[in-house]
Design a protein around this motif. Structure first.
Motif, PDB file in Angstrom:
ATOM      1  N   LEU A 145       0.833  -1.208   0.000  1.00 23.76           N
ATOM      2  CA  LEU A 145       0.000   0.000   0.000  1.00 23.76           C
ATOM      3  C   LEU A 145       0.869   1.259   0.000  1.00 23.76           C
ATOM      4  O   LEU A 145       0.582   2.224  -0.719  1.00 23.76           O
ATOM      5  N   LEU A 146       1.925   1.267   0.813  1.00 28.51           N
ATOM      6  CA  LEU A 146       2.798   2.441   0.895  1.00 28.51           C
ATOM      7  C   LEU A 146       3.416   2.779  -0.459  1.00 28.51           C
ATOM      8  O   LEU A 146       3.617   3.948  -0.783  1.00 28.51           O
ATOM      9  N   SER A 147       3.713   1.741  -1.234  1.00 28.12           N
ATOM     10  CA  SER A 147       4.329   1.974  -2.549  1.00 28.12           C
ATOM     11  C   SER A 147       3.371   2.665  -3.510  1.00 28.12           C
ATOM     12  O   SER A 147       3.786   3.248  -4.509  1.00 28.12           O
ATOM     13  N   LYS A 148       2.068   2.608  -3.209  1.00 30.64           N
ATOM     14  CA  LYS A 148       1.057   3.229  -4.075  1.00 30.64           C
ATOM     15  C   LYS A 148       0.724   4.659  -3.651  1.00 30.64           C
ATOM     16  O   LYS A 148      -0.037   5.344  -4.329  1.00 30.64           O
ATOM     17  N   ALA A 149       1.258   5.085  -2.512  1.00 34.34           N
ATOM     18  CA  ALA A 149       0.953   6.431  -1.999  1.00 34.34           C
ATOM     19  C   ALA A 149       1.548   7.492  -2.920  1.00 34.34           C
ATOM     20  O   ALA A 149       2.711   7.403  -3.308  1.00 34.34           O
ATOM     21  N   ASN A 150       0.738   8.489  -3.264  1.00 36.35           N
ATOM     22  CA  ASN A 150       1.224   9.558  -4.148  1.00 36.35           C
ATOM     23  C   ASN A 150       0.913  10.951  -3.619  1.00 36.35           C
ATOM     24  O   ASN A 150       1.048  11.936  -4.337  1.00 36.35           O
ATOM     25  N   GLY A 151       0.481  11.038  -2.354  1.00 38.42           N
ATOM     26  CA  GLY A 151       0.149  12.336  -1.779  1.00 38.42           C
ATOM     27  C   GLY A 151      -1.297  12.715  -1.996  1.00 38.42           C
ATOM     28  O   GLY A 151      -1.951  13.271  -1.114  1.00 38.42           O
ATOM     29  N   LYS A 152      -1.831  12.388  -3.174  1.00 36.92           N
ATOM     30  CA  LYS A 152      -3.224  12.709  -3.479  1.00 36.92           C
ATOM     31  C   LYS A 152      -4.191  11.675  -2.902  1.00 36.92           C
ATOM     32  O   LYS A 152      -5.366  11.975  -2.700  1.00 36.92           O
ATOM     33  N   ASN A 153      -3.707  10.460  -2.659  1.00 37.02           N
ATOM     34  CA  ASN A 153      -4.584   9.391  -2.168  1.00 37.02           C
ATOM     35  C   ASN A 153      -4.311   9.045  -0.706  1.00 37.02           C
ATOM     36  O   ASN A 153      -4.605   7.950  -0.250  1.00 37.02           O
ATOM     37  N   THR A 154      -3.708   9.983   0.027  1.00 37.29           N
ATOM     38  CA  THR A 154      -3.361   9.721   1.424  1.00 37.29           C
ATOM     39  C   THR A 154      -4.134  10.637   2.372  1.00 37.29           C
ATOM     40  O   THR A 154      -4.547  11.731   1.999  1.00 37.29           O
ATOM     41  N   LYS A 155      -4.302  10.165   3.592  1.00 39.37           N
ATOM     42  CA  LYS A 155      -4.832  10.997   4.676  1.00 39.37           C
ATOM     43  C   LYS A 155      -4.299  10.452   5.998  1.00 39.37           C
ATOM     44  O   LYS A 155      -3.879   9.279   6.078  1.00 39.37           O
ATOM     45  N   LEU A 156      -4.299  11.285   7.017  1.00 38.83           N
ATOM     46  CA  LEU A 156      -3.773  10.904   8.329  1.00 38.83           C
ATOM     47  C   LEU A 156      -4.864  11.008   9.386  1.00 38.83           C
ATOM     48  O   LEU A 156      -5.737  11.875   9.310  1.00 38.83           O
ATOM     49  N   LYS A 157      -4.769  10.118  10.365  1.00 36.72           N
ATOM     50  CA  LYS A 157      -5.682  10.173  11.514  1.00 36.72           C
ATOM     51  C   LYS A 157      -4.864   9.985  12.775  1.00 36.72           C
ATOM     52  O   LYS A 157      -4.126   9.013  12.905  1.00 36.72           O
ATOM     53  N   ILE A 158      -4.983  10.928  13.706  1.00 37.01           N
ATOM     54  CA  ILE A 158      -4.301  10.829  15.004  1.00 37.01           C
ATOM     55  C   ILE A 158      -5.361  10.562  16.064  1.00 37.01           C
ATOM     56  O   ILE A 158      -6.310  11.339  16.199  1.00 37.01           O
ATOM     57  N   ASP A 159      -5.190   9.455  16.772  1.00 37.18           N
ATOM     58  CA  ASP A 159      -6.127   9.077  17.830  1.00 37.18           C
ATOM     59  C   ASP A 159      -5.481   9.381  19.180  1.00 37.18           C
ATOM     60  O   ASP A 159      -4.516   8.722  19.577  1.00 37.18           O
ATOM     61  N   ILE A 160      -5.990  10.397  19.875  1.00 35.61           N
ATOM     62  CA  ILE A 160      -5.406  10.813  21.151  1.00 35.61           C
ATOM     63  C   ILE A 160      -5.575   9.741  22.218  1.00 35.61           C
ATOM     64  O   ILE A 160      -4.676   9.515  23.029  1.00 35.61           O
ATOM     65  N   SER A 161      -6.727   9.049  22.219  1.00 39.59           N
ATOM     66  CA  SER A 161      -6.978   8.043  23.248  1.00 39.59           C
ATOM     67  C   SER A 161      -6.024   6.863  23.141  1.00 39.59           C
ATOM     68  O   SER A 161      -5.648   6.254  24.139  1.00 39.59           O
ATOM     69  N   GLU A 162      -5.593   6.535  21.924  1.00 42.52           N
ATOM     70  CA  GLU A 162      -4.659   5.421  21.708  1.00 42.52           C
ATOM     71  C   GLU A 162      -3.216   5.890  21.591  1.00 42.52           C
ATOM     72  O   GLU A 162      -2.302   5.075  21.638  1.00 42.52           O
ATOM     73  N   GLN A 163      -3.018   7.195  21.404  1.00 43.26           N
ATOM     74  CA  GLN A 163      -1.684   7.739  21.111  1.00 43.26           C
ATOM     75  C   GLN A 163      -1.102   7.004  19.896  1.00 43.26           C
ATOM     76  O   GLN A 163      -0.002   6.460  19.912  1.00 43.26           O
ATOM     77  N   ARG A 164      -1.883   7.018  18.816  1.00 43.53           N
ATOM     78  CA  ARG A 164      -1.515   6.339  17.576  1.00 43.53           C
ATOM     79  C   ARG A 164      -1.792   7.231  16.381  1.00 43.53           C
ATOM     80  O   ARG A 164      -2.761   8.000  16.368  1.00 43.53           O
ATOM     81  N   VAL A 165      -0.943   7.121  15.365  1.00 46.83           N
ATOM     82  CA  VAL A 165      -1.166   7.794  14.096  1.00 46.83           C
ATOM     83  C   VAL A 165      -1.364   6.718  13.029  1.00 46.83           C
ATOM     84  O   VAL A 165      -0.681   5.687  13.041  1.00 46.83           O
ATOM     85  N   ARG A 166      -2.312   6.958  12.135  1.00 44.59           N
ATOM     86  CA  ARG A 166      -2.554   6.036  11.028  1.00 44.59           C
ATOM     87  C   ARG A 166      -2.446   6.793   9.710  1.00 44.59           C
ATOM     88  O   ARG A 166      -3.021   7.880   9.567  1.00 44.59           O
ATOM     89  N   LEU A 167      -1.712   6.205   8.782  1.00 46.37           N
ATOM     90  CA  LEU A 167      -1.626   6.742   7.423  1.00 46.37           C
ATOM     91  C   LEU A 167      -2.490   5.866   6.534  1.00 46.37           C
ATOM     92  O   LEU A 167      -2.295   4.649   6.467  1.00 46.37           O
ATOM     93  N   TYR A 168      -3.452   6.495   5.874  1.00 53.46           N
ATOM     94  CA  TYR A 168      -4.349   5.772   4.974  1.00 53.46           C
ATOM     95  C   TYR A 168      -3.938   6.022   3.532  1.00 53.46           C
ATOM     96  O   TYR A 168      -3.617   7.158   3.151  1.00 53.46           O
ATOM     97  N   VAL A 169      -3.960   4.965   2.744  1.00 53.18           N
ATOM     98  CA  VAL A 169      -3.726   5.065   1.305  1.00 53.18           C
ATOM     99  C   VAL A 169      -4.929   4.441   0.606  1.00 53.18           C
ATOM    100  O   VAL A 169      -5.261   3.276   0.862  1.00 53.18           O
TER     101      VAL A 169
END
Length: 301
Positions: A145-169
């Motif tokens: 999935l990371l190899s397909k990331a081009n900036g236009k198809n990505t978004k980020l989510k930060i979850d404060i309760s989990e102290q986790r960041v997720r990168l979506y492609v």
């Protein structure tokens, strides 16, 4: 022609079966975080311990149990100091692995299990099942999935309760990592005042990307080469001194007030920053390379 193919195949099989052991094929051991956690396969750590014990310059007597612990970390630090590998922090990165290969070329190792961080837990659903997301320092990566990331198809989510960041492609989790958000009660070391430094929740966009940024707010003041103040420069009341901002590598700005994502060695499993989102170095580098200015970021609790 067939005979040539047969000979080439046989030669390749012989080469693979007699391929030299190399530490460079291993994942980096001991993450660049303040806990110095190590999540490598025990077979890799055992071979590390064997190599360290075999170095006659050090005279170590490590227990080769495949478990990362304080003794193994100290042994790695001694190894790094002896061969002038900096920083000598017990982190087994590429420089240390290269030196390990040199000193252990005549040692016969048992076969180590090589598993990448993305395949170690299979798909993201499996990773979630097997990982305590609130406590673990483990990082999930889907390299395909990371190899397909081009900036236009990505978004980020930060979850404060989990102290986790997720990168979506393309709407799927390509990376899930620990992060550290702002502390609700943060003690300022110089004023001894406790302030609310919580990371703001809501929808944002990355408005600025700088690979090697220095903070214009938090840093240190020096006078005659000696540090005289550390913290928020706006609260410094001493004589004139030279200011040096804190390093914010792979900086990704979210707000005009100075909130953003950046690399840090102080990634913990609880909120503790001055409002920014701290990321492990390798994670920050990966995210920085996969997003653009304009990428959407949501911060939730």
């Amino acid at each position: 022609m067939n005979m040539i193919k047969i000979l080439l195949t046989a030669l390749m099989l012989f080469s693979f079966s007699h391929a030299k052991h190399t530490f460079k094929t291993y994942d980096d051991m001991c993450e660049k975080i303040d806990t110095q956690e190590c999540i490598n396969e025990s077979s890799q750590i055992k071979n590390l311990q064997i190599a360290l014990n075999a170095d006659k310059n050090l005279n170590l007597n490590l227990k080769t149990d495949g478990k990362w612990g304080e003794n193994t970390k100290i042994a790695v630090q001694k190894f790094q100091e002896h061969y002038s590998l900096t920083p000598s922090a017990g982190y087994v990165g590429i420089k240390t692995k290269t030196q390990l290969d040199k000193v252990s070329k005549n040692i016969k190792f048992s076969k180590a299990k090589i598993v990448s961080s993305s395949s170690a837990t299979g798909c993201y659903a499996d990773f979630k099942k097997r990982t305590n997301l609130k406590k673990s320092f483990k990082v999930f990566k889907d390299r395909s999935l990371l190899s397909k990331a081009n900036g236009k198809n990505t978004k980020l989510k930060i979850d404060i309760s989990e102290q986790r960041v997720r990168l979506y492609v393309d709407g799927k989790v390509a990376l899930c990592s620990p992060c550290t958000t702002g502390a609700k009660r943060k003690l300022e070391p110089n004023t001894r005042t406790i302030r609310d430094k919580s990371t703001p929740k809501g929808a944002f966009k990355i408005t600025e990307k700088i690979s090697d940024k220095r903070s214009t707010i938090f840093g240190k003041f020096y006078r005659n080469g000696k540090m005289v103040y550390k913290g928020d420069r706006r609260k410094y009341r001493g004589p004139k001194a030279k200011y040096k901002g804190a390093s914010l590598k792979n900086w990704m700005r979210l707000t005009s007030s100075g909130i953003g994502l950046h690399a840090s060695k102080y990634v913990k499993r609880h909120a503790g920053s001055n409002g920014c989102i701290r990321l492990p170095y390798k994670v920050a580098h990966t995210i920085f390379s996969k997003v653009n200015t304009g990428t959407k970021v949501s911060i939730v609790n």
